[in-house]
Design a protein around this motif. Sequence first.
Motif, PDB file in Angstrom:
ATOM      1  N   GLN A 128       0.811  -1.219   0.000  1.00 44.21           N
ATOM      2  CA  GLN A 128       0.000   0.000   0.000  1.00 44.21           C
ATOM      3  C   GLN A 128       0.843   1.267   0.000  1.00 44.21           C
ATOM      4  O   GLN A 128       0.374   2.332  -0.432  1.00 44.21           O
ATOM      5  CB  GLN A 128      -0.939   0.009   1.212  1.00 44.21           C
ATOM      6  N   GLU A 182     -14.560  -5.441  -5.458  1.00 43.39           N
ATOM      7  CA  GLU A 182     -14.586  -5.108  -4.024  1.00 43.39           C
ATOM      8  C   GLU A 182     -13.359  -5.617  -3.272  1.00 43.39           C
ATOM      9  O   GLU A 182     -12.904  -4.978  -2.327  1.00 43.39           O
ATOM     10  CB  GLU A 182     -15.847  -5.684  -3.370  1.00 43.39           C
ATOM     11  N   ARG A 183     -12.815  -6.763  -3.696  1.00 46.86           N
ATOM     12  CA  ARG A 183     -11.654  -7.303  -2.987  1.00 46.86           C
ATOM     13  C   ARG A 183     -10.394  -7.298  -3.870  1.00 46.86           C
ATOM     14  O   ARG A 183      -9.511  -8.135  -3.713  1.00 46.86           O
ATOM     15  CB  ARG A 183     -11.963  -8.701  -2.435  1.00 46.86           C
ATOM     16  N   LYS A 202      -8.614  -2.334  -2.559  1.00 43.98           N
ATOM     17  CA  LYS A 202      -9.913  -2.886  -2.144  1.00 43.98           C
ATOM     18  C   LYS A 202     -10.900  -1.770  -1.828  1.00 43.98           C
ATOM     19  O   LYS A 202     -10.523  -0.632  -1.576  1.00 43.98           O
ATOM     20  CB  LYS A 202      -9.726  -3.760  -0.897  1.00 43.98           C
ATOM     21  N   ARG A 203     -12.177  -2.167  -1.783  1.00 45.08           N
ATOM     22  CA  ARG A 203     -13.240  -1.186  -1.530  1.00 45.08           C
ATOM     23  C   ARG A 203     -13.008  -0.422  -0.227  1.00 45.08           C
ATOM     24  O   ARG A 203     -13.174   0.796  -0.183  1.00 45.08           O
ATOM     25  CB  ARG A 203     -14.605  -1.885  -1.487  1.00 45.08           C
ATOM     26  N   GLU A 204     -12.594  -1.127   0.819  1.00 42.25           N
ATOM     27  CA  GLU A 204     -12.431  -0.449   2.112  1.00 42.25           C
ATOM     28  C   GLU A 204     -11.264   0.534   2.125  1.00 42.25           C
ATOM     29  O   GLU A 204     -11.190   1.407   2.988  1.00 42.25           O
ATOM     30  CB  GLU A 204     -12.294  -1.466   3.259  1.00 42.25           C
ATOM     31  N   GLU A 205     -10.348   0.408   1.162  1.00 38.99           N
ATOM     32  CA  GLU A 205      -9.223   1.342   1.083  1.00 38.99           C
ATOM     33  C   GLU A 205      -9.619   2.677   0.453  1.00 38.99           C
ATOM     34  O   GLU A 205      -8.906   3.674   0.611  1.00 38.99           O
ATOM     35  CB  GLU A 205      -8.085   0.732   0.259  1.00 38.99           C
ATOM     36  N   ALA A 219     -11.693   4.893   1.120  1.00 38.02           N
ATOM     37  CA  ALA A 219     -11.873   6.008   2.058  1.00 38.02           C
ATOM     38  C   ALA A 219     -10.555   6.733   2.323  1.00 38.02           C
ATOM     39  O   ALA A 219     -10.550   7.914   2.675  1.00 38.02           O
ATOM     40  CB  ALA A 219     -12.461   5.493   3.368  1.00 38.02           C
ATOM     41  N   GLN A 220      -9.434   6.029   2.097  1.00 37.20           N
ATOM     42  CA  GLN A 220      -8.117   6.633   2.333  1.00 37.20           C
ATOM     43  C   GLN A 220      -7.578   7.356   1.097  1.00 37.20           C
ATOM     44  O   GLN A 220      -6.616   8.118   1.197  1.00 37.20           O
ATOM     45  CB  GLN A 220      -7.104   5.546   2.736  1.00 37.20           C
ATOM     46  N   ASP A 229     -17.788  -8.638  -4.619  1.00 36.54           N
ATOM     47  CA  ASP A 229     -16.831  -9.703  -4.295  1.00 36.54           C
ATOM     48  C   ASP A 229     -15.797  -9.926  -5.403  1.00 36.54           C
ATOM     49  O   ASP A 229     -15.102 -10.940  -5.426  1.00 36.54           O
ATOM     50  CB  ASP A 229     -17.563 -11.024  -3.988  1.00 36.54           C
TER      51      ASP A 229
END
Length: 215
Positions: free
Chosen positions: A124, A145-146, A151-154, A156-157, A171
């Motif tokens: 990262q 998403e993965r 990834k999707r959750e990244e 936000a950064q 997925d």
Amino acid sequence: MTNNVMIDGAENAPLFIFAHGAGAGMDHAFMQQVAMGLVAKGIRVVRFNFPYMVQRAELGTKRPPDRAPKLLEAFEHIIAQYADKPVVIGGKSMGGRMASLLSEHPLVAGIACLGFPFHPPGKQEKYKGEHLASLAKPCLILQGERDTFGKREEFAQFAFSPSIRSSFLPDGDHGFKPRKRSGFTEQGNIDLAVDTLSQYIFELYGIAERSHESE
């Protein structure tokens, strides 16, 4: 089709110039599925091979991708050859990243990135999306998403300009393929990507035509 360019779709249809990723050329199954899906929606698709991929085919040896300046020069050559008015450009992974680096090109109306390579998997700290914070033209990022490249959750950064929109494939991995247990399918995700991408392309061409008529 020439050895290094593939053109599908009606001549008068909205044009999408579609670049391949680092590891496989314009005729890879993913590229073929997306291109044919777009053609079925009424979009003309130009695919091409970057110079190193051309050499791979000619010499039969595996070569690493060219440096960014050479990739961008090849992309600009295709734009000059096939676009006589602003077009939507994009690509898979590396090809999409190169497209995003051409946002200032006068013949680029918008960009679409399919699986943006924000960083190498597990690294990262080697972020490759800094320019997305100041991108002025419309840009669609279609991401699994993965996806281990981002990834999707990244998201936000990540710093994105207001012109960027993101859409996620459920997925999906870097090639949008989901796990069997997820209940989603690879074909379903490809279809979803094509639907989202075609709507985006038609939207951008509609905006460009309206602005041209009002001049």
